[in-house]
Scaffold this active site. Structure first.
Site, PDB file in Angstrom:
ATOM      1  N   CYS A  21       0.910  -1.611  -0.138  1.00 51.50           N
ATOM      2  CA  CYS A  21       0.079   0.116  -0.208  1.00 51.50           C
ATOM      3  C   CYS A  21       1.020   1.405  -0.431  1.00 51.50           C
ATOM      4  O   CYS A  21       0.273   2.246  -0.779  1.00 51.50           O
ATOM      5  CB  CYS A  21      -0.846   0.111   1.251  1.00 51.50           C
ATOM      6  SG  CYS A  21      -2.132  -1.286   1.085  1.00 51.50           S
ATOM      7  N   VAL A  47       1.114   4.541  -2.892  1.00 59.11           N
ATOM      8  CA  VAL A  47       0.688   5.731  -2.711  1.00 59.11           C
ATOM      9  C   VAL A  47       1.314   6.818  -3.125  1.00 59.11           C
ATOM     10  O   VAL A  47       1.209   7.453  -3.352  1.00 59.11           O
ATOM     11  CB  VAL A  47       0.547   5.417  -1.167  1.00 59.11           C
ATOM     12  CG1 VAL A  47       0.245   7.342  -1.002  1.00 59.11           C
ATOM     13  CG2 VAL A  47      -0.787   4.814  -0.772  1.00 59.11           C
TER      14      VAL A  47
HETATM   15  S1  SF4 Z   1      -0.585  -1.745   4.674  1.00 57.77           S
HETATM   16 FE1  SF4 Z   1      -1.289  -2.762   2.671  1.00 57.77          FE
HETATM   17  S2  SF4 Z   1      -0.015  -4.612   1.825  1.00 57.77           S
HETATM   18 FE2  SF4 Z   1       0.621  -4.013   4.305  1.00 57.77          FE
HETATM   19  S3  SF4 Z   1      -0.315  -5.726   5.288  1.00 57.77           S
HETATM   20 FE3  SF4 Z   1      -1.845  -3.817   5.012  1.00 57.77          FE
HETATM   21  S4  SF4 Z   1      -2.688  -4.678   3.623  1.00 57.77           S
HETATM   22 FE4  SF4 Z   1      -1.139  -5.268   3.500  1.00 57.77          FE
END
Ligand code: SF4
Length: 457
Positions: free
Chosen positions: A106, A110
Site C-alpha cells: 500500500c 501511494v
Molecule cells: S499496509 Fe497494505 S500491504 Fe501492508 S499489510 Fe496492510 S494491507 Fe497489506
C-alpha cells in the site's frame, strides 16, 4: 466471542467486519515462491513483509522466505528508490537467488514508486548481475485481494519471462491458481498418468511442502525454473484453472506468444475435474487411461453410498472466489443446497457464475462479492444452515451457532491435513466428502439421545 452478533442487518457501505479475504502481496509472495530459486521481495515497510510471511508460514507450516525494502519515515516521504537499490544489491550478494520477484505494498503504491525505472538504474549501476532476473508486479492492497495479487504476479511472469521461439515444445502449461502444494502435486500426477508432459507455473510443490531432511535449504528443489517458464510460449497450449487467479495470465500468454488456452474452473468435484481431464486430453491428443476412469468411478460409488445424508442440506460457503465457485458446483452435484455463498474479493463474475450454478436448485440463494463474515453470520442467525465451509476464521461462527464446520481454502491456521491431502480432482473430492460426512456424524454422535445412537450409519 461472536455471541453478540445480531440477526438484524443494518445497511453498511463503507465498513467491512472480518472480510473474507486478505491483502494482495500475500498472493504475489505465494506465486513468486512457485519459481525455483526465487527471492520474493516486498517493496514497503517491514511490518507488511512480516505479516505476509507469517500468514503463509502458518498455513503451509514451512518457512517462507522474503526480503523487504524496510521503509522508514524518510522513504515514506521521499520514496523508496534508495531502499530498493540497496536491497537489490544485498539480495544478489548475500542470498544469490536465480530471480527476484518484487511486489509493492500500500505504502509504495501511494507514494507512486516506479519499480521498472528503479530496477533499470540498479542494473545499470551493476548492483544486479546479468545472471539474475528481476520481475515485478504492482499489488496495492486497497484494491482486490490476495487472489488479485497472485494473478498479477503470474501475469508478470508471463510478461517478463515467456517467449516464443517458433520451435514448438510437446508440453502443456498448467496455471493452477491459488491452491495448495498438495493440489498442484495431484494435478501433475493426473497429467503424468495420462502420459502428458506438463509445465506448471507457479508450482509450490516441493517448496512449501518440502520434506524434513535436517538440512535447511533456502531454495528447495521445487518450483518452475526460469528456463521452463520462458519456454511456456512454445507449449501446445495452456490450461488455466480459475477465472480470477489464472485466466488473466493465460490471456496475457495468448496475446504475447499466441499460445492457445483452455480457461476452466478449479477442478473441485466431478464436472470440473472432467473438464480438466478433457482439456489435457485434447491438447495432448491422448486417450484417458483406465486408471483415471476407475478413480472417477470410485468417487461416484462413494457419492451413491452417502448421498442420502447430504440431500437437501443447507450450506454456507465463504472464501476465495475461484475456490467458492468450484465448491458450489460440487455441492450442487451432491444435491446439497448452498444457500449463502460469499467472497471477500470483487468481481461481478462471482455473483453471475454462482447465480448460474444455483438458478435451478437454489434460486433464492444469497450470493455476494466484497462480503464479510459478520453479514454471513447475520444471515445464518436469520435462517440457519446445516454446514459451514470456509477457512479457519469460520470457526468462531461455527462455535457460536453450533454448526458442523469443514475447513476449506486459505488460510487454515489450526489444522494440518491440507498440507498433505489434496481437495482437487477425483481423489480430492473423496477427501472433501470424508470431511463433510465426518462433520455431520460427529455432531450427531455427540448430541443424539443415548437410546437413538447408531453404531452403523
Ligand atoms: S499496509 Fe497494505 S500491504 Fe501492508 S499489510 Fe496492510 S494491507 Fe497489506
Amino acid at each position: 466471542m461472536l455471541n453478540g452478533t445480531t440477526a438484524e442487518i443494518k445497511e453498511r457501505s463503507a465498513l467491512r467486519i472480518n472480510p473474507a479475504k486478505t491483502c494482495q502481496p500475500i498472493g504475489a509472495m505465494y506465486a513468486a515462491l512457485g519459481i525455483h530459486g526465487c527471492m520474493p521481495h516486498s517493496h514497503g515497510s517491514q511490518g507488511c513483509c512480516s505479516y505476509h510471511r507469517s500468514h503463509l508460514t502458518r498455513h503451509y507450516k514451512d518457512p517462507v522466505i522474503a526480503t523487504t525494502s524496510s521503509f522508514t519515515e524518510g522513504s515514506s516521504v521521499f520514496g523508496g528508490m534508495a531502499n530498493l537499490n540497496q536491497a537489490l544489491e544485498n539480495i544478489c550478494t548475500i542470498y544469490k537467488p536465480e530471480i527476484v520477484a518484487i511486489h509493492t505494498t500500500c505504502l509504495s503504491e501511494v507514494i507512486g514508486d516506479d519499480i521498472p525505472t528503479i530496477v533499470k538504474k540498479a542494473i545499470e549501476e551493476g548492483k544486479v548481475p546479468s545472471t539474475i532476473k528481476v520481475i515485478h508486479a504492482n499489488t496495492p492492497s486497497f484494491v482486490g485481494s490476495h487472489i488479485t495479487g497472485f494473478s498479477n504476479m503470474v501475469t508478470a511472469m508471463v510478461k517478463y519471462l515467456c517467449e516464443k521461439t517458433g520451435e514448438p515444445i510437446n508440453q502443456v502449461n498448467v496455471i493452477p491458481g491459488f491452491i495448495d502444494p498438495a493440489d498442484m502435486r495431484e494435478i501433475k500426477r493426473l497429467a503424468k498418468e495420462m502420459g502428458i508432459n506438463t509445465l506448471m507455473f507457479p508450482d509450490t510443490s516441493d517448496v512449501l511442502d518440502s520434506p524434513q531432511t535436517g538440512v535447511y535449504e533456502m531454495y528447495p528443489k521445487g518450483g518452475a525454473t526460469v528456463a521452463q517458464i520462458t519456454s511456456a510460449g512454445d507449449s501446445i497450449g495452456t490450461v488455466a484453472l480459475g477465472h480470477f487467479a489464472s485466466h488473466p495470465p493465460a490471456i496475457a500468454l495468448e496475446e504475447k506468444c499466441g499460445t492457445p488456452s483452455a480457461q476452466l474452473e478449479l477442478p473441485i468435484g466431478i464436472s470440473a475435474t472432467d473438464q480438466l481431464i478433457d482439456a489435457l486430453r485434447t491438447f495432448a491428443a491422448v486417450e484417458v487411461p483406465a486408471s483415471i476412469v476407475q478413480e472417477r468411478g470410485r468417487l461416484l460409488d462413494t457419492i451413491s453410498d452417502i448421498g442420502q445424508y447430504l440431500y437437501g442440506k443447507r450450506v454456507a460457503i465463504f472464501g476465495d472466489p475461484d475456490q467458492v465457485i468450484a465448491l458450489t458446483q460440487f455441492l450442487v452435484e451432491l444435491d446439497m443446497k448452498p444457500v449463502y455463498v460469499i467472497t471477500g474479493s470483487q468481481g461481478n463474475h462471482f455473483e453471475n457464475r454462482v447465480g448460474e450454478i444455483l438458478k435451478e436448485q437454489v434460486p433464492d440463494a444469497k450470493i455476494k462479492q466484497n462480503a464479510d463474515l459478520f453479514e454471513l453470520h447475520q444471515w445464518i442467525k436469520q435462517e440457519g444452515v446445516d454446514l459451514l465451509m470456509g477457512n479457519t476464521y469460520g470457526k468462531y461462527i461455527a462455535r457460536a451457532e453450533n454448526i458442523p464446520f469443514v475447513r476449506f481454502g486459505f488460510p487454515i491456521l489450526d489444522r494440518i491435513g491440507h498440507r498433505v491431502f489434496p481437495i482437487v480432482a477425483y481423489q480430492g473430492a473423496q477427501r472433501l466428502l470424508d470431511k463433510i460426512i465426518d462433520a455431520f456424524f460427529d455432531k450427531k454422535d455427540r448430541e443424539v439421545a443415548e437410546e437413538l445412537i447408531e453404531l452403523v450409519q
